[in-house]
Design a protein around this motif. Structure first.
Motif, PDB file in Angstrom:
ATOM      1  N   ARG A  26       0.846  -1.207   0.000  1.00 40.83           N
ATOM      2  CA  ARG A  26       0.000   0.000   0.000  1.00 40.83           C
ATOM      3  C   ARG A  26       0.873   1.246   0.000  1.00 40.83           C
ATOM      4  O   ARG A  26       0.642   2.191  -0.758  1.00 40.83           O
ATOM      5  CB  ARG A  26      -0.917   0.022   1.228  1.00 40.83           C
ATOM      6  N   SER A  34      -0.533   3.284   6.684  1.00 37.88           N
ATOM      7  CA  SER A  34      -1.734   3.094   7.488  1.00 37.88           C
ATOM      8  C   SER A  34      -1.825   1.634   7.888  1.00 37.88           C
ATOM      9  O   SER A  34      -1.156   0.776   7.316  1.00 37.88           O
ATOM     10  CB  SER A  34      -2.989   3.501   6.707  1.00 37.88           C
ATOM     11  N   GLY A  37      -6.700  -0.441   4.675  1.00 36.50           N
ATOM     12  CA  GLY A  37      -6.862   0.100   3.329  1.00 36.50           C
ATOM     13  C   GLY A  37      -6.690  -0.971   2.272  1.00 36.50           C
ATOM     14  O   GLY A  37      -5.907  -1.920   2.453  1.00 36.50           O
ATOM     15  N   PHE A  48      -8.413   3.511  -4.074  1.00 38.20           N
ATOM     16  CA  PHE A  48      -7.919   3.225  -2.728  1.00 38.20           C
ATOM     17  C   PHE A  48      -9.099   3.323  -1.777  1.00 38.20           C
ATOM     18  O   PHE A  48      -9.626   4.411  -1.525  1.00 38.20           O
ATOM     19  CB  PHE A  48      -6.816   4.205  -2.327  1.00 38.20           C
ATOM     20  N   ILE A  50     -10.634   3.083   1.875  1.00 41.33           N
ATOM     21  CA  ILE A  50     -10.087   3.272   3.216  1.00 41.33           C
ATOM     22  C   ILE A  50     -11.207   3.705   4.154  1.00 41.33           C
ATOM     23  O   ILE A  50     -12.128   4.440   3.740  1.00 41.33           O
ATOM     24  CB  ILE A  50      -8.948   4.319   3.197  1.00 41.33           C
ATOM     25  N   ASP A  51     -11.149   3.262   5.406  1.00 45.11           N
ATOM     26  CA  ASP A  51     -12.237   3.572   6.339  1.00 45.11           C
ATOM     27  C   ASP A  51     -12.091   4.988   6.915  1.00 45.11           C
ATOM     28  O   ASP A  51     -11.117   5.691   6.661  1.00 45.11           O
ATOM     29  CB  ASP A  51     -12.313   2.525   7.450  1.00 45.11           C
ATOM     30  N   TYR A  54      -8.909   6.935   8.404  1.00 51.65           N
ATOM     31  CA  TYR A  54      -7.798   7.399   7.581  1.00 51.65           C
ATOM     32  C   TYR A  54      -8.251   8.199   6.360  1.00 51.65           C
ATOM     33  O   TYR A  54      -7.410   8.586   5.547  1.00 51.65           O
ATOM     34  CB  TYR A  54      -6.982   6.202   7.091  1.00 51.65           C
ATOM     35  N   ALA A  58      -5.872  10.091   3.701  1.00 53.57           N
ATOM     36  CA  ALA A  58      -5.761   9.526   2.351  1.00 53.57           C
ATOM     37  C   ALA A  58      -6.067  10.582   1.297  1.00 53.57           C
ATOM     38  O   ALA A  58      -5.376  10.660   0.271  1.00 53.57           O
ATOM     39  CB  ALA A  58      -6.703   8.340   2.209  1.00 53.57           C
ATOM     40  N   GLN A  70     -14.544   3.600   2.559  1.00 51.73           N
ATOM     41  CA  GLN A  70     -14.967   2.197   2.638  1.00 51.73           C
ATOM     42  C   GLN A  70     -16.101   2.035   3.644  1.00 51.73           C
ATOM     43  O   GLN A  70     -15.982   2.443   4.797  1.00 51.73           O
ATOM     44  CB  GLN A  70     -13.766   1.334   3.051  1.00 51.73           C
TER      45      GLN A  70
END
Length: 354
Positions: A26, A34, A37, A48, A50-51, A54, A58, A70
């Motif tokens: 990543r 992180s 991701g 990408f 990502i929750d 982050y 990001a 995400q």
């Protein structure tokens, strides 16, 4: 060229998309560090996912693909697969667990490939360093050299191994190392016969060898260096072992160049150590590649089938370990060139007696 574009160019034509879930990769492809991701790379576009933890970072950091919040990973990946008409998805088979593979394989509307083709393409990219990567590696090693010079005055009888680790850790943190784990070796006396021994409360004594294995992390890239020094006095055998390791390293460094088999470089050092009367006392590989992980492929060992490539960054670290008595290891980090290598390590390798 952007690493994502380079991966698309390098991917086997039988792979429609790449699924990247490991931290090192990543970072390699997005420049973001992180603990979570998922990078999904198709031939047309990269994403990408990502929750919330982050997402702000990001959006500020990742510039070479679309950042997606995400909320339902499998569902979101499935939509992207259908949108891009993806039939086959490659994975990092070195990093992905069996349970994760089974989850993706059973949950995605595409064939998930575990045959190693994607991993091989990624490995080939990461093995050959770009000028920017080499600059990070050199800076990390320059700071490691400075840290070694810093710690030398602290090495004296009565100081514990843990004291040395703490001094080094504080120094490295203050001077910008990104390695918060302080993952290094500082061992002395009989413990130097343990290639990966751990520091404890043992006090340094006169006549001890003290072995350091250490490295800064700068820009996400690791340095890796080992030096062995003596305290107070050394025996004739300690001198002989040190001189043997140093000469084995010198010969191996001379053997490094693009096109040479990794096993051949290992053989040069190992044959010299064996011929000096220490057969069986050098039990690990001669070295390994270094980059965003401190241990990468290819490895320089007897079983390696790899060949050195120009632009590769590898360690040359022969050692002799006499069980229950003492050991010596000397390690430099070098960049492979067409006609030799550029040694990034500049710390003194002569026998230092403090």
């Amino acid at each position: 060229m952007d690493p994502i574009k380079r991966l698309c160019a390098a991917m086997d034509e039988g792979i429609d998309a790449a699924l990247i879930t490991s931290g090192p990769n990543r970072f390699y492809f997005t420049g973001m560090t992180s603990s979570a991701g998922t990078l999904f790379i198709t031939r047309e576009k990269a994403y990408f996912l990502i929750d919330f933890r982050y997402i702000e970072k990001a959006r500020d950091t990742v510039k070479n693909c679309e950042v997606v919040l995400q909320d339902d990973l499998m569902g979101q990946l499935g939509e992207l697969i259908l949108h891009h008409q993806v039939k086959t998805v490659g994975i990092e088979n070195r990093y992905m667990t069996i349970s994760a593979f089974e989850g993706f394989s059973g949950g995605l509307p595409a064939e998930v490939l575990r045959d190693g083709r994607l991993q091989s393409a990624i490995d080939a990219l990461r093995e050959v360093k770009t000028p920017e990567e080499i600059a990070h590696l050199q800076r990390a090693q320059d700071l490691t050299d400075e840290a070694f010079r810093f710690i030398l005055p602290y090495i004296k009888p009565g100081v514990s191994e843990q004291d040395l680790i703490l001094e080094l850790g504080v120094y490295m943190e203050r001077h910008g190392s990104e390695n918060r784990d302080i993952n290094m070796i500082a061992i002395s006396g009989k413990k130097t016969s343990l290639p990966h021994g751990r520091a404890d409360t043992k006090k340094i004594e006169s006549g001890d060898f003290v072995m350091f294995d250490m490295g800064f992390v700068i820009g996400g890239y690791h340095a890796d260096m080992t030096r062995t020094v003596a305290v107070g006095k050394v025996s004739d055998e300690q001198r002989k072992v040190y001189a043997t390791v140093l000469e084995a390293q010198r010969r191996a460094l001379e053997a490094v160049r693009a096109g040479v088999p990794c096993a051949e470089v290992d053989r040069v050092a190992r044959d010299y150590i064996d011929g000096a009367g220490y057969r069986g006392c050098f039990g690990h590989n001669l070295g390994h590649s270094v980059g965003i992980e401190v241990h990468e492929d290819p490895r320089l060992g007897p079983a390696s089938k790899a060949v050195l490539k120009a632009g590769g960054c590898v360690t040359i670290e022969p050692g002799i370990y006499l069980a229950g008595r003492f050991g010596v290891r000397i390690e430099d980090m070098v960049i492979v060139t067409e006609d030799g290598c550029d040694d990034l390590t500049h710390s003194d390798k002569s026998l230092i007696i403090l």
